[in-house]
Design a protein around this motif. Sequence first.
Motif, PDB file in Angstrom:
ATOM      1  N   THR A 347      -6.106  -1.455  -9.849  1.00 38.29           N
ATOM      2  CA  THR A 347      -6.360  -2.844  -9.449  1.00 38.29           C
ATOM      3  C   THR A 347      -5.522  -3.809 -10.283  1.00 38.29           C
ATOM      4  OG1 THR A 347      -8.611  -2.309  -8.741  1.00 38.29           O
ATOM      5  CG2 THR A 347      -8.122  -4.618  -9.191  1.00 38.29           C
ATOM      6  N   ASP A 348      -5.480  -3.588 -11.591  1.00 34.56           N
ATOM      7  CA  ASP A 348      -4.663  -4.449 -12.454  1.00 34.56           C
ATOM      8  C   ASP A 348      -3.191  -4.367 -12.065  1.00 34.56           C
ATOM      9  OD1 ASP A 348      -6.913  -5.177 -13.814  1.00 34.56           O
ATOM     10  OD2 ASP A 348      -6.612  -3.789 -15.480  1.00 34.56           O
ATOM     11  N   GLY A 357      -0.079 -11.785  -9.322  1.00 33.37           N
ATOM     12  CA  GLY A 357      -1.105 -12.398 -10.144  1.00 33.37           C
ATOM     13  C   GLY A 357      -2.203 -13.116  -9.396  1.00 33.37           C
ATOM     14  N   SER A 358      -2.163 -13.111  -8.076  1.00 30.70           N
ATOM     15  CA  SER A 358      -3.156 -13.826  -7.276  1.00 30.70           C
ATOM     16  C   SER A 358      -4.318 -12.913  -6.910  1.00 30.70           C
ATOM     17  CB  SER A 358      -2.516 -14.379  -6.001  1.00 30.70           C
ATOM     18  OG  SER A 358      -3.492 -14.944  -5.146  1.00 30.70           O
ATOM     19  N   ASP A 359      -5.529 -13.452  -6.962  1.00 35.00           N
ATOM     20  CA  ASP A 359      -6.714 -12.691  -6.571  1.00 35.00           C
ATOM     21  C   ASP A 359      -7.025 -12.807  -5.086  1.00 35.00           C
ATOM     22  OD1 ASP A 359      -7.225 -11.643  -9.058  1.00 35.00           O
ATOM     23  OD2 ASP A 359      -8.545 -13.275  -9.673  1.00 35.00           O
ATOM     24  N   VAL A 360      -6.307 -13.668  -4.367  1.00 35.75           N
ATOM     25  CA  VAL A 360      -6.585 -13.842  -2.938  1.00 35.75           C
ATOM     26  C   VAL A 360      -6.209 -12.592  -2.146  1.00 35.75           C
ATOM     27  CG1 VAL A 360      -6.071 -15.208  -0.890  1.00 35.75           C
ATOM     28  CG2 VAL A 360      -6.371 -16.353  -3.100  1.00 35.75           C
ATOM     29  N   LEU A 364      -8.571  -9.013  -0.402  1.00 40.63           N
ATOM     30  CA  LEU A 364      -8.380  -8.277   0.853  1.00 40.63           C
ATOM     31  C   LEU A 364      -8.288  -6.783   0.592  1.00 40.63           C
ATOM     32  CD1 LEU A 364      -7.769  -8.369   3.926  1.00 40.63           C
ATOM     33  CD2 LEU A 364      -5.348  -8.484   3.307  1.00 40.63           C
ATOM     34  N   VAL A 365      -7.563  -6.393  -0.458  1.00 46.15           N
ATOM     35  CA  VAL A 365      -7.457  -4.983  -0.814  1.00 46.15           C
ATOM     36  C   VAL A 365      -8.832  -4.414  -1.153  1.00 46.15           C
ATOM     37  CG1 VAL A 365      -6.489  -3.363  -2.494  1.00 46.15           C
ATOM     38  CG2 VAL A 365      -5.087  -5.238  -1.615  1.00 46.15           C
ATOM     39  N   HIS A 366      -9.616  -5.171  -1.892  1.00 46.35           N
ATOM     40  CA  HIS A 366     -10.954  -4.687  -2.245  1.00 46.35           C
ATOM     41  C   HIS A 366     -11.824  -4.528  -1.008  1.00 46.35           C
ATOM     42  CE1 HIS A 366     -15.172  -5.097  -3.552  1.00 46.35           C
ATOM     43  NE2 HIS A 366     -14.778  -4.429  -4.617  1.00 46.35           N
ATOM     44  N   ASP A 367     -11.760  -5.496  -0.103  1.00 46.58           N
ATOM     45  CA  ASP A 367     -12.631  -5.463   1.071  1.00 46.58           C
ATOM     46  C   ASP A 367     -12.218  -4.362   2.041  1.00 46.58           C
ATOM     47  OD1 ASP A 367     -14.772  -6.843   2.689  1.00 46.58           O
ATOM     48  OD2 ASP A 367     -13.098  -7.049   4.074  1.00 46.58           O
TER      49      ASP A 367
END
Length: 837
Positions: A347-348, A357-360, A364-367
């Motif tokens: 993930t890092d 560096g964006s969590d947006v 999507l990757v997590h979901d």
Amino acid sequence: MTGARVREPLLLGVRHHGPGSARAVRAALDAGRPDVVLVEGPPEADAVVELAADEGMRPPVALLAHVVDEPGRSAFWPLAGFSPEWVAIRWALRHGVPVRFIDLPAAHSLALRAEDDREGEGEGEGGDGERGGDGGDVGGKGSVRVDPLGVLAETAGYDDPERWWEDVVEHRGTADDAFAPFEAVGEAMGALREAYGDGGHVRDLVREAHMRIQVRAAQKEFAPERVAVVCGAWHVPALRQKTTVAADRGLLKGLPKVKAEMTWVPWTHRRLSRASGYGAGITSPGWYAHLFGAADRPVERWMTKVARLLRDEDRPVSSAHVIEAVRLADTLAAMRGRPLAGLTETTDAVRAVMCEGSDVPLALVHDKLVVGDVLGEVPDAAPAVPLQRDLTRLQRRLRLKPEALERQLELDLRKETDAARSRLLHRLRLLGVAWGEPTASRGSTGTFRETWRLRWEPELAVRVAEAGVWGTTVLGAATGKASSDAVDAGALADVTALAERCLLADLPDALPVVMRVLVDRAALDTDVGHLAQALPALVRSLRYGDVRGTGTEALGEVALGLAERVFVGLPPACTGLDADAALEMRRHVDAVHQAVGLLGEFGPSSGTGTSAGAGAGAGTEFGARAAEGVRARWYSVLRALAERESVAGVVRGRCVRLLLDGGELGDEEVARLMGLALSRGSAPAEGAAWIEGFVGGGSGGGMLLVHDERLLGLVDDWLCGVSEGAFTDVLPLLRRTFSAYEPGVRRTLGELVRRGPAGRPGGAGDGIGGAGGQVEGLPGFGTAIDPTRADAVAPIVRLLLGLPTEVGAGADAGVEAEAEVETEAAVVGNGCVGVAG
């Protein structure tokens, strides 16, 4: 098996839904070759376990147990492809070895759960009716007082239990001794139970007593060393405990019992996550499925999946990104002392390399990948209630496959298949099976188009079983449910809404029952508010007949009678109201006005009859009445309300506005009524309420004031004359009214007010749409017509008006049409002068 286990069963303590545990179980079974496999789960599943080998069975799936007489009382036992229990079941079936479930029967656990619900304890079974009682297993957080995984991780110096489990189990691969991992985990659980107790809940003791009895029975039938037991690691010390049969049976004595049935249902990865409320869930089912399925190089394969997902979302991700992300993940794992890059490291790396560096995009990757939307499948041979079988048949015939991923479905009701899909979805909603939710259609407001948002959840299988009490088919069950709901409905609006749903779902056998109840309730209900709430839904229902081919004959007369009762009762109901009641009544007036507008559309050509069995001319008679009488009758009611001083100001103002928009009042009459409402003899609060009703509520009142400065002047003069104390009282109401306008409208009004009365044109021609809109110095408006711009826009205006596109393209256009076009072009050209400058 080794000599240490000569006369003992092979106890395989696992973490539920752990891919490392699943691989270890498979290796231990291959090494031990037991004669029988015992799995933690309800014994009722023995009757359906053979279906796990069916080609149509694809995990994730779940065992569903429900009470026969009360399908809503149910519980799930989910299994993913990487669940150790699933791996053990498939191994046994593949090798022809008997497989049995040894946990407490669902007949007892469902009865005990009902007792817990009555007593308000809520313990024992998991949240949302899913698998419970596993809180003491490794990874669970149920009824026990300690989290075994957390204690072991903390002892090993880890602050994250998930990371510790990955390092110790998931990333270690298969040990040389296939039984060593289970011996180590069993010893650890024994130490924990010795230090912290057995969990402190009697349900765990009862379950473990039943497991011991089942293990003893298998040992009598087979050699003890030929018995393999797959269970939660927390239970291993209890199964090794030396107890007597009498003691274990004593714990089971007197347990409540219900009649339960068991089947397989599809499950989803998303429902395996802890966020779903499942007590023994995991945070990353998609990641674990990848670890279990990746034969080699799991990190490289994972980064490739991530890159493919981001590319599908139009993000620039190249092969170089994948290579650098793998290198970074491996480097982070080495720096942190981990045997293999885990979810934290990957993930890092994805955040730094692929997401900049964006969590947006990382969300999507997590979901989509870390959790995932995988939906399992079960074969047709799985037991199911007749209603479920009919639903499955309809889903296949209409090509509506259940999917865990939410999707939009656009339907054109003029097509036979789409109309049948709409009926199915509406019938399911009426049954409480919320597979689809209607949403606003894009680009169309016609009644022939519908848009649905579809998403299949595992719990819907329970809702289908529960709805089976109403019938064996979707049509029959929806008809029975609608008829029952009509009798039990409380308010009149509920009955009219039900009538609308019956038409949408095409339930001809239920509609007569609903109509009888509707007529009875309408005759007895004297509350004008209830009648006003009921009328719009009833009138909307009349619109469905043309497109859907459903009969709406009986609704016509009921709608007309209901409208007439509203017309009679509305004037007295609008007097003596407080502020809140007046606002509510204004909403009723708007709803009735919209309903009357729709009701008036059903003229002689609509073909709608007065009632069942009416004569041949009934349709024409109803259409004439609707077109000629209803609208005129309604406008007379509005005029009476607008001129009655005892009616609340917000209602009077709204009535005047509706009359103005409908062409029933001229500019002079509107100005007179506004002047009376805003005279010094009226209370300031009442005047402010009148203004809110006239130009508030998102009705385009701001543009009305912009283009008719005479009305704006009346409002301005009234506001200037309000005393300081009264101004403080009316300010919140005025702010609520004017703050709803668009910024451009507010700015234009401010410019007009700033110029003051001296700059306002006067005269009779300065009304709405007249020359009063041409203001010198006002931004966006010119002082004269720009002929060039007017000529450029004239063809488009002709097209909008349906006139010939060429000037002089035939004498049929006429002088009147030419004048109309020139007027429209002049208005547009004038409005563009300021912009051109």
